[in-house]
Structure formats: C-alpha cells, structure tokens
Design an enzyme around this catalytic site. Structure first.
Site, PDB file in Angstrom:
ATOM      1  CE  LYS A 122      -0.353  -0.324   5.063  1.00 41.85           C
ATOM      2  NZ  LYS A 122      -1.179  -0.918   6.143  1.00 41.85           N
ATOM      3  NE  ARG A 150      -6.580   0.186  11.150  1.00 46.73           N
ATOM      4  CZ  ARG A 150      -5.353   0.061  10.674  1.00 46.73           C
ATOM      5  NH1 ARG A 150      -4.458   1.032  10.853  1.00 46.73           N
ATOM      6  NH2 ARG A 150      -4.983  -1.024  10.024  1.00 46.73           N
ATOM      7  CE1 TYR A 170       9.783  32.260   2.081  1.00 46.05           C
ATOM      8  CE2 TYR A 170       9.733  29.859   2.160  1.00 46.05           C
ATOM      9  CZ  TYR A 170       9.677  31.043   1.437  1.00 46.05           C
ATOM     10  OH  TYR A 170       9.517  30.994   0.077  1.00 46.05           O
ATOM     11  CG  MET A 197       6.532  23.477  -1.324  1.00 48.32           C
ATOM     12  SD  MET A 197       5.410  24.256  -2.487  1.00 48.32           S
ATOM     13  CE  MET A 197       4.365  25.203  -1.401  1.00 48.32           C
TER      14      MET A 197
END
Ligand SMILES: *Cc1c(COP(=O)(O)O)cnc(C)c1O
Length: 368
Positions: free
Chosen positions: A38, A136, A264, A313
C-alpha cells in the site's frame, strides 16, 4: 551508484530480497506470505516492488485502497490482491480487476453481495475482517453468527480468509494484550468455521507479529515495514536492510554573518558566523516542517549537518560550518547508516511516516 545530481530515492532490490528472505526464514514452510504494498509500497514504488516480489514468489499482495490495486493489475501483477479498505463506491471496479475486498461490517457485506450479484459473480473471494482490540475496522466477535448465516445464504461470495490486526505487536510491554487478541481471534475462527462448514485461511500478523508471535502465524502473514527494511526494535533492525536511500546535493553555500537570519519567518538568527548549504528538498518532497529548527539533520561527507530554521516547500538549509564541502556535493538524508528510523525519531515520529511521505516528484532509481 553514480553520485546524485538531484534529489533521488535509490531503491536497493537486493536489500528487498534480503528482507523478504529473512522474514520467510521465520515462517513454517507452508505459511503463506502476503506482501503489503500500500501507499506506493511504503513510499518506494508499488509497481517495481510488487513485480520483484512476484518474481520472488510472494503469495499475495495487499493494498489499502481499490485504485492502488487497479494500478498493480495494470502493471501486470497477476497474484491475488487483497484490498484492505476498498470503499463501496469502487466495488464494481474492484470486481472488474479481480481484486479481493476486506469485508469489515454488515453494511459493507450487504453492499458487496449486491454489486457482485449484479455482476453475475459466484464464489467471489472475500476476506472477513474481525476487530479483536485495535478498534479500527472489523466485525466484532458477537456479530459472528449473523455474518455466518448471511454467508451461508449466498453463493455470490466465498470467504477465502478471515483475519484480524494486532494493535501493539512491536511493544512487548503489551504482550498480555496481544495474547488476548490472538485468543479472541482463535475463538472467533472456531465458531466461524463451525458455522460456515469449511476452513478459510486465517491471518493476523504484521511484521512485528511475525517476529514476536510465531504462535500466531496461522495460514498467512502480512508484512509491510519489514520488507522495506525495519524491524521495529533495535535488535531486529540489525536483521533488516533499509531498501531506500534518499539523496540530494548541495545547491549553494552561504556564509551567514552574526546577527543575520536564515529562511522564512527568520526562524533562525545567528549569533556567530555560520556556513550553510541549501539543498533541493523540502516539505513538498516529504521532509515536514517538524524536522526544522535544528531537529532533523542530513549527512554530508560523513558528517551530520542539522537543518537550520524552517523547512521550505522545495528546500532546506543545513549548517555545514564544520564540514568540508562544496556546491554539487552529495547529501544523504536517510539510508543504510542514518536510517529513516533514526531521522524520524528527531521529529518524534516513526519510520513508516517518513518513508511514505517521500513524494511522487522525487525520482526513484533502482539498483540491483
Ligand atoms: C499496513 C498493514 C499491515 C502491514 O503492517 P507492517 O507493520 O508494515 O508490517 C498488515 N496488515 C494490515 C491490516 C495493515 O493495514
């Protein structure tokens, strides 16, 4: 391997083979092996990994969602594929691609039988999931009789396996809880088999379950993280080889003067002279902001370079004040020495999260 010239995830297929064989060595010869692929095979590459494991004779595959299974079929995977969380809207597509659903509630069972019967299916293989403590997905034990009578009254589907999932197989402090899950599962299996009149395969163990609970291997085991090189304990990690190495290069080197800031929000302000290297990898590539501000680090020419200030980013800046390095030099983010687990710990997370976060824009390169 040639030196990285951009950010790449190198995937070592021999390491994958080693991990597969190590896990298999823990099993009885007749226990089947389901490879969990997965989430792009835990952030590596679902097609290549599944193809390679298919050649190594893995018996089964599992994905989380239906579209992941469809992609494997389109890539030529012919072995059975269990879809752990198929979502009713995809049932028709799932059947068209011969994918096998996990059925975890009465509603899902009814809806699947409806769709499968409209598609003229008989004995369509399904996998009944029981909740034994993870809370779950899964039927609860007291629903067993209800499901059995529903299943006995239809020819549309056939229960190929019955399974459950352990909540804390890696945590030996929770051994009593795990053993109670295993006992509950055995009880459910017994009444299920009695009711239905045949024996579906049973499976319960993920990687840590394989390693810690050999008595619970049953007919099949489901391994994900072990294939990718992690054993979830210091002792077991030694027996695995991480398959992925995330590499990048130095784009630029700066001298930062005392009193200047880096990145930043001016999140880092320097009280000395500093040498920084800017690297072309950021939170959009999978290095989350939680690794910033000195927590995470990379390795350059064998030395640790901590991340300075906020993760951007597309880039990070790292402190290379004490490292002899140049623009263009190779940088290791994680791999066989500093593993993804070592790096994940710096941000209080786990290998699973860091490796599955490596985004699709990072080029994958395979080595034999
Ligand atoms: C993801 C998953 C696994 C694999 O677990 P690992 O700890 O990665 O081996 C097995 N079973 C189920 C139901 C899962 O969701």
């Amino acid at each position: 391997m040639p030196k990285a010239q951009q950010t790449v995830l190198e995937i070592d297929l021999q390491a994958l083979k080693h991990n597969f064989e190590y896990l298999k060595s823990k099993l009885q010869s007749n226990t089947k092996f389901l490879a969990v692929v997965k989430a792009f095979a835990y952030g590596s590459d679902a097609h290549k990994i599944a193809q390679f494991l298919q050649e190594l004779n893995a018996d089964y595959f599992a994905v989380a969602y239906t579209n992941e299974g469809v992609e494997l079929r389109e890539a030529g995977i012919t072995k059975p594929i269990l879809v752990l969380h198929p979502q009713t809207v995809n049932f028709k597509v799932l059947i068209e691609h011969c994918l096998e659903p996990s059925i975890y509630s009465a509603k899902i069972l009814n809806e699947f039988i409806d769709v499968a019967s409209k598609e003229n299916q008989t004995n369509y293989p399904i996998h009944i999931k029981f909740n034994t403590g993870l809370n779950r997905l899964g039927f609860s034990q007291n629903e067993t009789d209800g499901i059995v009578s529903k299943l006995k009254n239809t020819k549309v589907v056939k229960t190929k396996s019955m399974f459950s999932h352990l909540a804390a197989s890696e945590d030996l402090n929770e051994k009593d809880f795990t053993i109670s899950q295993i006992l509950t599962f055995k009880e459910i299996a017994k009444s299920f088999e009695k009711g239905i009149g045949y024996k579906p395969w049973l499976h319960m163990c993920n990687t840590s379950g394989i390693l810690n609970y050999p008595e619970a291997h049953f007919d099949m085991v489901r391994s994900g993280i072990g294939l990718y090189g992690f054993g979830n304990s210091e002792k077991e990690n030694k027996n695995f080889k991480p398959i992925g190495t995330l590499k990048t290069i130095i784009s630029q080197i700066h001298t930062v003067k005392k009193g200047e800031s880096v990145g930043y929000n001016r999140a880092f302000k320097s009280d000395t002279v500093l040498k920084t290297a800017t690297l072309p990898i950021g939170h959009a590539d999978g290095i989350g902001r939680q690794y910033g501000k000195g927590k995470g680090f990379v390795t350059i020419n064998g030395q640790k370079a901590p991340i300075v200030g906020n993760v951007c980013m597309d880039m990070i800046m790292v402190d290379v004040s004490n490292i002899d390095c140049n623009e263009g030099d190779e940088v290791i983010v994680f791999g066989k020495n500093t593993t993804a687990e070592n790096l994940a710990i710096t941000a209080e997370t786990i290998s699973y999260e860091l490796i599955t976060a490596v985004s699709q824009r990072v080029k994958r390169i395979f080595t034999q």
